[in-house]
Design a protein around this motif. Structure first.
Motif, PDB file in Angstrom:
ATOM      1  N   ILE A 417     -40.894 -44.926 108.912  1.00 62.75           N
ATOM      2  CA  ILE A 417     -41.333 -46.269 109.335  1.00 62.75           C
ATOM      3  C   ILE A 417     -40.858 -47.290 108.293  1.00 62.75           C
ATOM      4  CG2 ILE A 417     -43.595 -46.087 108.173  1.00 62.75           C
ATOM      5  CD1 ILE A 417     -43.168 -47.537 111.698  1.00 62.75           C
ATOM      6  N   PRO A 418     -40.438 -48.485 108.731  1.00 63.74           N
ATOM      7  CA  PRO A 418     -40.053 -49.509 107.747  1.00 63.74           C
ATOM      8  C   PRO A 418     -41.241 -49.931 106.870  1.00 63.74           C
ATOM      9  CG  PRO A 418     -39.250 -50.095 109.951  1.00 63.74           C
ATOM     10  CD  PRO A 418     -40.177 -48.920 110.119  1.00 63.74           C
ATOM     11  N   TRP A 419     -40.922 -50.397 105.645  1.00 67.94           N
ATOM     12  CA  TRP A 419     -41.972 -50.717 104.673  1.00 67.94           C
ATOM     13  C   TRP A 419     -42.966 -51.750 105.195  1.00 67.94           C
ATOM     14  CZ3 TRP A 419     -42.882 -47.389 101.226  1.00 67.94           C
ATOM     15  CH2 TRP A 419     -41.868 -46.738 100.535  1.00 67.94           C
ATOM     16  N   ASP A 420     -42.462 -52.789 105.901  1.00 72.56           N
ATOM     17  CA  ASP A 420     -43.375 -53.874 106.284  1.00 72.56           C
ATOM     18  C   ASP A 420     -44.462 -53.370 107.228  1.00 72.56           C
ATOM     19  OD1 ASP A 420     -41.298 -53.473 108.158  1.00 72.56           O
ATOM     20  OD2 ASP A 420     -41.727 -55.390 109.115  1.00 72.56           O
ATOM     21  N   ARG A 421     -44.157 -52.293 107.965  1.00 72.37           N
ATOM     22  CA  ARG A 421     -45.148 -51.788 108.919  1.00 72.37           C
ATOM     23  C   ARG A 421     -45.929 -50.598 108.366  1.00 72.37           C
ATOM     24  NH1 ARG A 421     -42.087 -50.594 114.104  1.00 72.37           N
ATOM     25  NH2 ARG A 421     -40.149 -51.354 113.240  1.00 72.37           N
ATOM     26  N   PHE A 422     -45.548 -50.125 107.175  1.00 73.20           N
ATOM     27  CA  PHE A 422     -46.150 -48.878 106.689  1.00 73.20           C
ATOM     28  C   PHE A 422     -47.680 -48.913 106.582  1.00 73.20           C
ATOM     29  CE2 PHE A 422     -47.875 -46.407 103.175  1.00 73.20           C
ATOM     30  CZ  PHE A 422     -47.829 -45.164 103.794  1.00 73.20           C
ATOM     31  N   PRO A 423     -48.285 -49.923 105.928  1.00 67.81           N
ATOM     32  CA  PRO A 423     -49.745 -49.831 105.736  1.00 67.81           C
ATOM     33  C   PRO A 423     -50.510 -49.721 107.058  1.00 67.81           C
ATOM     34  CG  PRO A 423     -48.808 -51.507 104.296  1.00 67.81           C
ATOM     35  CD  PRO A 423     -47.713 -51.095 105.237  1.00 67.81           C
ATOM     36  N   ASP A 424     -50.165 -50.562 108.052  1.00 65.10           N
ATOM     37  CA  ASP A 424     -50.869 -50.499 109.343  1.00 65.10           C
ATOM     38  C   ASP A 424     -50.577 -49.186 110.058  1.00 65.10           C
ATOM     39  OD1 ASP A 424     -52.121 -52.840 109.125  1.00 65.10           O
ATOM     40  OD2 ASP A 424     -50.656 -54.000 110.297  1.00 65.10           O
ATOM     41  N   PHE A 425     -49.325 -48.814 110.019  1.00 68.80           N
ATOM     42  CA  PHE A 425     -48.892 -47.565 110.660  1.00 68.80           C
ATOM     43  C   PHE A 425     -49.699 -46.392 110.105  1.00 68.80           C
ATOM     44  CE2 PHE A 425     -46.181 -43.800 110.432  1.00 68.80           C
ATOM     45  CZ  PHE A 425     -45.720 -43.682 111.733  1.00 68.80           C
ATOM     46  N   HIS A 426     -49.746 -46.326 108.790  1.00 73.27           N
ATOM     47  CA  HIS A 426     -50.424 -45.206 108.126  1.00 73.27           C
ATOM     48  C   HIS A 426     -51.908 -45.178 108.501  1.00 73.27           C
ATOM     49  CE1 HIS A 426     -51.372 -42.247 105.128  1.00 73.27           C
ATOM     50  NE2 HIS A 426     -52.166 -43.082 104.467  1.00 73.27           N
ATOM     51  N   ARG A 427     -52.532 -46.348 108.489  1.00 71.93           N
ATOM     52  CA  ARG A 427     -53.962 -46.409 108.861  1.00 71.93           C
ATOM     53  C   ARG A 427     -54.166 -45.883 110.283  1.00 71.93           C
ATOM     54  NH1 ARG A 427     -54.763 -50.681 105.296  1.00 71.93           N
ATOM     55  NH2 ARG A 427     -53.548 -52.112 106.569  1.00 71.93           N
ATOM     56  N   GLN A 428     -53.294 -46.325 111.197  1.00 73.20           N
ATOM     57  CA  GLN A 428     -53.470 -45.921 112.607  1.00 73.20           C
ATOM     58  C   GLN A 428     -53.254 -44.409 112.785  1.00 73.20           C
ATOM     59  OE1 GLN A 428     -51.059 -48.472 115.193  1.00 73.20           O
ATOM     60  NE2 GLN A 428     -51.611 -50.196 113.926  1.00 73.20           N
ATOM     61  N   VAL A 429     -52.213 -43.897 112.141  1.00 74.27           N
ATOM     62  CA  VAL A 429     -51.909 -42.464 112.307  1.00 74.27           C
ATOM     63  C   VAL A 429     -53.010 -41.623 111.678  1.00 74.27           C
ATOM     64  CG1 VAL A 429     -50.288 -40.627 111.694  1.00 74.27           C
ATOM     65  CG2 VAL A 429     -49.423 -42.847 112.457  1.00 74.27           C
ATOM     66  N   MET A 430     -53.466 -42.017 110.492  1.00 71.73           N
ATOM     67  CA  MET A 430     -54.546 -41.265 109.833  1.00 71.73           C
ATOM     68  C   MET A 430     -55.814 -41.304 110.695  1.00 71.73           C
ATOM     69  SD  MET A 430     -53.757 -39.753 107.028  1.00 71.73           S
ATOM     70  CE  MET A 430     -54.957 -39.556 105.746  1.00 71.73           C
ATOM     71  N   ALA A 431     -56.147 -42.497 111.204  1.00 77.38           N
ATOM     72  CA  ALA A 431     -57.387 -42.631 111.976  1.00 77.38           C
ATOM     73  C   ALA A 431     -57.313 -41.779 113.243  1.00 77.38           C
ATOM     74  CB  ALA A 431     -57.633 -44.097 112.313  1.00 77.38           C
ATOM     75  N   ALA A 432     -56.191 -41.876 113.971  1.00 78.32           N
ATOM     76  CA  ALA A 432     -56.078 -41.134 115.240  1.00 78.32           C
ATOM     77  C   ALA A 432     -56.123 -39.628 114.979  1.00 78.32           C
ATOM     78  CB  ALA A 432     -54.774 -41.515 115.950  1.00 78.32           C
ATOM     79  N   THR A 433     -55.435 -39.188 113.935  1.00 80.41           N
ATOM     80  CA  THR A 433     -55.362 -37.747 113.679  1.00 80.41           C
ATOM     81  C   THR A 433     -56.709 -37.233 113.170  1.00 80.41           C
ATOM     82  OG1 THR A 433     -53.064 -38.116 113.071  1.00 80.41           O
ATOM     83  CG2 THR A 433     -53.957 -35.951 112.590  1.00 80.41           C
ATOM     84  N   HIS A 434     -57.287 -37.981 112.253  1.00 80.05           N
ATOM     85  CA  HIS A 434     -58.548 -37.539 111.669  1.00 80.05           C
ATOM     86  C   HIS A 434     -59.634 -37.484 112.735  1.00 80.05           C
ATOM     87  CE1 HIS A 434     -61.740 -37.543 108.428  1.00 80.05           C
ATOM     88  NE2 HIS A 434     -60.998 -36.491 108.215  1.00 80.05           N
ATOM     89  N   SER A 435     -59.670 -38.513 113.612  1.00 79.32           N
ATOM     90  CA  SER A 435     -60.731 -38.474 114.619  1.00 79.32           C
ATOM     91  C   SER A 435     -60.476 -37.329 115.589  1.00 79.32           C
ATOM     92  CB  SER A 435     -60.925 -39.834 115.295  1.00 79.32           C
ATOM     93  OG  SER A 435     -60.088 -39.959 116.386  1.00 79.32           O
TER      94      SER A 435
END
Ligand SMILES: Cc1cc2nc3c(=O)[nH]c(=O)nc-3n(C[C@H](O)[C@H](O)[C@H](O)COP(=O)(O)OP(=O)(O)OC[C@H]3O[C@@H](n4cnc5c(N)ncnc54)[C@H](O)[C@@H]3O)c2cc1C
Length: 546
Positions: A417-435
C-alpha cells in the motif's frame, strides 16, 4: 517411521528436522497460557495409513522411467504448504493425488511429458519445491481431464554457466536455494535471494511466482535479478535474449515472471548476481508507546526515501516482536541491516539511525559500526533482537506444523500500500481481521511486520494465531481469510505482494486486475497452451479443452 532426511509428505522440511517433542510441548504450553485454552495434540499421519486412489493412467513406455507413483511421492505432491494444505495433509486427507510424479532431466523430456498430457487428456502441474501457499501446485482440478501429472523439476537443478565479468549465471529452474548458493560460492558470487522458504523452494518457483527475497529495499522481487528466461511451452520453446536492459516492446521475460505455471515450464534463466558481501552493519531500534508501530513506519518511510537502501529493514509490531523473541510485547522493533562487498557502512548506518531517532526510535549505543566478515558468513546482526528474530524466522514453518497438531490456526497474509494510505489501511485491515478472529475463534492474535519497503509505500505482512475447534480449522480459517482479504481489497491494497495468486487468491485477484488484461492473459494461454494442459484454475478460469 519415514527415514530422517527425506521430505515430509504432510508438512515442512525433512523428517527429523524441527522442534523436538519437548519443544513442541513448550510451544503448546505457551499458546495455552496465551489464549487460556487447553489444547490436545494429535500425531501426524504415517504413509502406511493412507488409502490413496489408484493411478488412473499409466505413462507411455518411453516416459515410464521418469515417472513415480510411489505413495509418498503422490501424497507429497498433492498440496503446497499453506496452512490449509498442512491441515488437510496432517489429517491424512489426500483424495486427489497426482496419478504420477514425473521428474524430467532435460527440456526434451519436459516437452515429451507435455505432449503426453495433451494427447492423453491429462493435466500437468509444474512443481518446484512445492512451497506454494496459494494452491498453486495442488492437484485435483482436473475438470474434463482424465488424470494429472505433477512435473517436478528437481533433476534439472544445476548452475550451468557462470559469467564472472558480467556477474551472471545460467541456472536451471529446479535448483533449490542452498544448492544454487553452494554452486555460486566458489566464484565469490551470490544471488542473495533468500525467501523464508529458501531451503525448500526453487529458482523456477521463484520466477513463476515473482517471489520476494532477502532484500527489504531496492531488490525486492526475483524479477530484479532475471536477465533472461527459457521455458518449454506446449507450443514450443520460449527464450528471451540476455541483455542488461531493453526497451524493445513489452518484455518477454515479464510474460513468464508470475505466470505460475500456466503458460509453460521454466527450464532455466540467466540470473544477475552480486559479489558476496564482506561488510555488514546492523542494529535493532525500539519504538515505544501505543503509536510505536506507526512511528516506526514513519522512520521506515524516511529511510526508504533517503536513498540509503538497507538490505534489511523489517519493522515488527509489538505482538510480532514478542512472538519472535525480539521484544517483550510492549514496543515495536525495527531490524535494520546494511551489507556491502565494497565499502564500510558506518556512514549509512549512522544516517539511518539519525532518521530513526527523528521518529522517536531508541537506538542502542555501539550497534552502528561496520563489521568486516567472511563473504559466506551470512548477514545481519546475529545477536540481540535481530538475531532472535532471524532464528524465529527460520524455525517458523516447523513451529507451524506443531501448531497444526494442536489445532491452532497459524497463517499469514501479505499486501502492499502507498505510504499516504498506510495508517488508515492498517487500522482497517487489523480491525477486520481481529474482529473475525474473535468472532470465529473467541480468542487470538493478529500481528504485523513489514517485509519489503519502497520509496512510495510498504509491504505489510500479517500473522494470525488463534485456537481453533478441532475438526473445524478449515472453515474457521476460511472465514478469517475472507474477512482479511475483503478488507485488503476494500482499503485499496493488493491481494498479494509476493505470495502469488494461485487458486486461493483468485476471487480478489479477479477484482483487482483490469478486465482487458484478463482477456489478454487468456489469449496468451490459448496460444501457448492450446490443449489447456497446464495448471487449470491458476490465475484464470480453467479453459475447456481445445
Ligand atoms: C514457510 C514459507 C515461507 C515462505 N516465504 C516466502 C518468502 O519469503 N517470499 C516469497 O516470495 N514466498 C514465500 N513463500 C511462498 C513460496 O515459497 C514461494 O511462492 C516460492 O516462490 C515457490 O517456489 P517453489 O519452488 O516452492 O514453487 P512451487 O510451490 O513448486 O510452485 C509455485 C508455483 O509456480 C509454478 N512453478 C514452479 N516451478 C515452475 C517452473 N519451473 N516453471 C513454471 N512454473 C513453475 C507452480 O506450478 C506453482 O503455480 C513461503 C512459503 C512457505 C511455506
Amino acid at each position: 517411521m519415514t527415514a530422517p532426511g527425506t521430505r515430509k509428505f504432510w508438512g515442512w522440511g525433512v523428517h527429523g528436522a524441527g522442534p523436538s517433542d519437548e519443544q513442541v510441548a513448550g510451544i503448546q504450553k505457551t499458546v495455552e497460557e496465551r489464549f487460556g485454552r487447553s489444547l490436545s495434540r494429535r500425531a501426524p499421519p504415517e504413509i502406511g495409513d493412507l488409502d490413496l486412489p489408484a493411478p488412473r493412467v499409466e505413462p507411455p513406455a518411453a516416459l515410464a522411467g521418469l515417472c513415480s507413483s510411489a505413495p509418498d511421492d503422490r501424497a507429497g505432491h498433492h498440496y503446497g504448504k499453506s496452512y490449509r494444505d498442512i491441515v488437510r495433509a496432517y489429517r491424512g486427507e489426500f483424495p486427489h493425488p497426482p496419478d504420477h510424479v514425473a521428474r524430467p532431466t532435460s527440456e526434451d523430456e519436459v516437452a515429451a511429458l507435455l505432449d503426453w498430457c495433451a494427447d492423453a487428456h491429462l493435466t500437468a502441474v509444474p512443481y518446484g519445491g512445492g512451497s506454494s501457499v496459494v494452491g498453486g501446485v495442488e492437484t485435483g482440478f482436473d475438470g474434463d481431464h482424465r488424470g494429472v501429472v505433477s512435473i517436478d523439476m528437481e533433476r534439472m537443478g544445476a548452475v550451468i554457466e557462470v559469467d564472472r565479468t558480467a556477474r551472471a549465471a545460467r541456472i536451471q529452474a529446479g535448483a533449490y536455494g542452498p544448492a544454487l548458493e553452494d554452486a555460486l560460492r566458489p566464484h565469490g558470487l551470490t544471488l542473495r535471494h533468500f525467501p523464508q522458504s529458501f531451503e525448500f523452494s526453487t529458482l523456477g518457483g521463484w520466477i513463476a511466482t515473482r517471489g520476494g527475497g532477502h532484500y527489504a529495499t531496492l531488490y525486492t522481487h526475483i524479477d530484479d535479478f532475471v536477465a533472461s528466461v527459457r521455458a518449454v511451452t506446449p507450443s514450443g520453446l520460449y527464450e528471451s535474449r540476455r541483455l542488461p536492459g531493453s526497451g524493445a516492446g513489452p518484455s518477454p521475460d515479464r510474460m513468464m515472471l508470475g505466470s505460475e505455471g500456466i503458460l509453460g515450464i521454466v527450464t532455466e534463466a540467466w540470473m544477475r548476481l552480486q559479489d558476496r558481501p564482506t561488510f555488514r552493519a546492523g542494529t535493532s531500534v525500539r519504538f515505544e508507546g501505543e503509536d510505536g508501530f506507526l512511528r516506526g513506519a514513519e522512520a521506515v518511510r524516511a529511510i526508504s526515501q533517503s536513498g540509503l537502501f538497507p538490505a534489511n529493514c523489517r519493522l515488527l509490531d509489538a505482538a510480532e516482536a514478542q512472538t519472535s523473541g525480539a521484544g517483550d510485547g510492549t514496543y515495536a522493533v525495527l531490524v535494520l541491516g546494511f551489507e556491502s562487498a565494497d565499502h564500510p557502512l558506518d556512514v549509512w548506518m549512522a544516517r539511518a539511525a539519525e532518521l530513526c531517532r527523528d521518529a522517536g526510535g531508541i537506538v542502542p549505543e555501539g550497534a552502528l559500526a561496520t563489521r568486516a566478515s567472511r563473504p559466506d558468513s551470512g548477514g545481519g546482526d546475529r545477536e540481540g533482537a535481530a538475531g532472535a528474530w532471524r532464528r524465529a524466522f527460520l524455525q517458523a514453518p516447523y513451529v507451524r506444523d506443531a501448531l497444526v497438531g494442536v489445532s491452532v490456526i497459524a497463517e499469514t497474509f501479505e499486501t502492499a500500500i502507498p505510504w499516504d494510505r498506510f495508517p488508515d489501511f492498517h487500522r482497517q485491515v487489523m480491525a477486520a481481521t481481529h474482529s473475525a478472529v474473535l468472532r470465529v475463534c473467541g480468542a487470538g492474535q493478529v500481528a504485523c511486520r513489514f517485509t519489503h519497503v519502497y520509496p512510495d509505500g510498504a509491504a505489510p505482512y500479517y500473522s494470525v494465531l488463534a485456537p481453533a475447534r478441532p475438526g473445524s480449522e478449515l472453515e474457521q480459517w476460511a472465514e478469517i481469510k475472507q474477512a482479511a482479504a475483503d478488507a485488503l481489497i476494500a482499503a485499496g491494497g493488493t491481494i498479494t505482494h509476493h505470495h502469488a495468486v494461485g487458486r486461493d487468491h483468485r476471487p480478489w485477484y479477479d477484482m483487482q486486475r483490469p478486465e482487458p488484461f484478463a482477456r489478454a492473459l487468456r489469449a496468451a494461454k490459448a496460444e501457448l497452451d492450446p490443449a489447456a494442459v497446464l495448471n487449470p484454475g491458476v490465475l484464470i478460469d480453467p479453459e475447456p479443452r481445445r
